[in-house]
Motif scaffolding. Sequence first.
Motif, mmCIF file in Angstrom:
data_model
loop_
_atom_site.group_PDB
_atom_site.id
_atom_site.type_symbol
_atom_site.label_atom_id
_atom_site.label_comp_id
_atom_site.label_asym_id
_atom_site.label_seq_id
_atom_site.Cartn_x
_atom_site.Cartn_y
_atom_site.Cartn_z
ATOM 1 N N ALA A 165 0.830 4.527 -2.429
ATOM 2 C CA ALA A 165 0.712 5.910 -1.961
ATOM 3 C C ALA A 165 1.789 6.777 -2.576
ATOM 4 O O ALA A 165 1.580 7.954 -2.830
ATOM 5 N N ARG A 166 2.964 6.183 -2.854
ATOM 6 C CA ARG A 166 4.055 6.982 -3.401
ATOM 7 C C ARG A 166 3.859 7.264 -4.876
ATOM 8 O O ARG A 166 4.569 8.090 -5.441
ATOM 9 N N ALA A 197 -5.354 5.152 -1.997
ATOM 10 C CA ALA A 197 -4.279 6.086 -2.333
ATOM 11 C C ALA A 197 -4.245 6.410 -3.811
ATOM 12 O O ALA A 197 -3.549 7.336 -4.213
ATOM 13 N N ASP A 247 0.817 -1.214 0.000
ATOM 14 C CA ASP A 247 0.000 0.000 0.000
ATOM 15 C C ASP A 247 0.845 1.256 0.000
ATOM 16 O O ASP A 247 0.484 2.267 -0.603
ATOM 17 N N TRP A 248 1.993 1.225 0.668
ATOM 18 C CA TRP A 248 2.848 2.417 0.743
ATOM 19 C C TRP A 248 3.422 2.726 -0.630
ATOM 20 O O TRP A 248 3.603 3.875 -0.998
#
Lengths: 536, 282
Positions: free
Chosen positions: B174-175, B201, B170-171
């Motif tokens: 998000a990026r 995101a 998920d990160w």
Amino acid sequence: MTSSRVRREDRGELYVGGPGGPLRWGTGRTGRTGGTFTSGDRGGPGGPLRRGTGEDRGDLYGGGPGRTGGTFTLGGTGEPGGPGKAADVLPGSHWDLLERREAKLPPHQADIVIVGGGVVGWSVAYWLKQKERVRGGVKVVVVEKDPTYSQASTVLSAGGIRQQFSLPENIRLSLASADFMRNINDHLGVADQDPVDLQFNHSGYLFLASERAAHIMEENYSTQRNAGAKVSLLSPTQLKEKFPWLNTDDVALASYGLENEGWFDPWTLLNAFRRKAMSMGVIQSCGEVIGSSRRSCSLSLSRRDFFKTTNHSLRIQSVKVQMPNSLEYQPVECAIVVNAAGAFSNKLAQILGIGSGPKGTFAGIPLPVEPRKRFVYVFHCPDGPGLDTPFLVDYSGVYFRREGLGGNYIAGASPEEAEEPDTNDLEVDHQFFEEKIWPPLAHRVRAFEKLKVTSAWAGFYDYNTFDQNGIIGMHPLVNNMYFATGFSGHGLQHSPAVGRAVAELILDGNFKTLDLSELGFRRILAQEPMLERNIV
Amino acid sequence: MSAHLMSLHRCCQRSPLLLLVARRPWSSSSVSPPPPPPPLLPLHKRLLLFLTQQYYDVEMLLSFGSQLKRRGIQKKNVHYGYTHKFYGSDIAAAYYILSIKGGFRYVGQSDWFRADLRGKFKWDFLNYKNTPLEEVDMSHTVINYTGLGNLKEQQSLKTLSVRGCPEVDDWFLARLHMFQDSLEELDISHCPRITTGGLAALRNLKGLRRLDMSSLPGMSSPGLVVILLEEMLPQCQITATGYDHSLSQEEEEEEEETKKEQMQGPNPAWSTRYRVKSSTFD
């Protein structure tokens, strides 16, 4: 509309050995991962609560992991007296029908006693164990007075994390905590156990500013950008384009987080810290600190005549931990005490002798942290905004965020200073929603004119009345007491970084990764507030 | 002592071997005869018992192993600062992609540059200086959040495929906001670590036209999420195959019910009973 929290028996099924948050976070699948966090594999409440859980370990033989003594048998069913319930009830078994755990006294002596078993306390415990050079080098005891966490701020929080602060220290703390959470399984993964799933929703925060406050928002934006936060400023037209369901009539400027912002499950984080810390040897003790013994020690310097002024500092020699529901107590000799008691920090500080000196001296200044009650309401609106709903904070102070996928939202607001509710209990005031929260919400999002409140709860902020920022560091007069409290609503999102900072202070003597010396106790003695403008 | 037995119990749960280690504590006789010595077990069982007694050592070895693996992935995703300094950000991004066995296409060119299965690639890509990348294919590579930093300055990236990447979570999603103006096609299918929170995101990628999110194992209610995503990104075509949208909720409840029955009394016929029950719902 009664304030209903999840019933205890429901909680027992989903969350073994302790409550979840007031909401069942996610679906039953989540409940199962919650269920593996047993409250200490060294003997939590065993018994019938465990039987019905979805523990998918294929435990066919009736003995759950909570049975102390670890008896287990070959071939289950054929044993005389049977496995499971019958054997438990017969005398001599380790399980008690009424779950009267024997008062597990804390040890006689410990190196570091952390008072407060919330997320900040367990974070400090984890980082202390992480940074000790030798296995078993530091004996850490975490004392928590309420193992059900019924009044703890951690589990009652809305669980958001943001970098949109005005103080660079706060921004850096949030960034460091987000980094930690990104790699949470590298830090808090335990061999043989399920990986940690924080259920992080990367939806960002959206702050709205009126005409008056637009310049403050711009200043904050440049501070945030300089500190490394990924934020963007939006004009009203851009805002309307991005979020068509939003009413942007009176909004002058908006600040939107692009990355590392959102919300997550605080109970999972707390349990992850606790599980990892206990696997590294931190001792958990259930009890309340009721007293301490101190002795004063004056600094003995070589030039005796120079420093004639009485520079008596106190040292805490031991803390008295009283067992719950009993008068039994145990004095724990300790070298260092960490005050991570959250909303109840002031009470603890008074027990440890802070603030009891004559007025006007340093010894007379108490810890300026007090509990403030805040309400959180859950409502359902079927036509509300969808998956891209950020954690929206209106300029009037009202906030809301999406909860789950079924059209549920969580909302709240900070009341005015004059209208602070009393903090004797955690009863919810529904008038507050109808008068102070619903009108601004309906004004901001047209769809919220029709909504239905399904649930609500209240929790405490550990509110720092001085400047609403955390207090991290030693007390100048009591030289073996460390504070990690007073975060006024953003303790949860700073907890991993604060834990690391306090562990650095204790074990390395000074801050190593983030310099938080501005957030020390010194500013309270010198009456120099470091105000945080963006308090929600 | 109880900690030792706890660890023993924990390890033994996973293995089919269950031993009688302690006497039942509820016998009331004060003087009881000593237990008979256990029979000599076969070698593999004795080995397992030895390993369970060395629990902390085994735990340490396992954590060493996973740490080494993580370090290997980190090394592959390191920031290519040297290349960035001497050749510029585009060549650095290209070099990074080829080093972890991905493929890319420059703006204005029509042929792709790829590394073969053994990781070898031609150095022709150095000829195109200061040409940004337009399409990047990182399927089945070990790209992760830090590795994405190597692609930070690619402002004309149109297509990104991270199909089947085990480290994309998920990160990482998000990026992806750094490509919010240019990205038009994104393929995140078969990534085991992506969950619903990460898909939220994707709200920043307003230019997205095609999204492929098939067969994401981490998704709990895929049908609902697809509908919400379509609302969130109205101009995007979403492909979401490989999900079982039929009656998945009821089957989960059936599973929990049968597990409860199983706890209360082991029944050798539970497996057939579950199969029979599920077939009546088809």
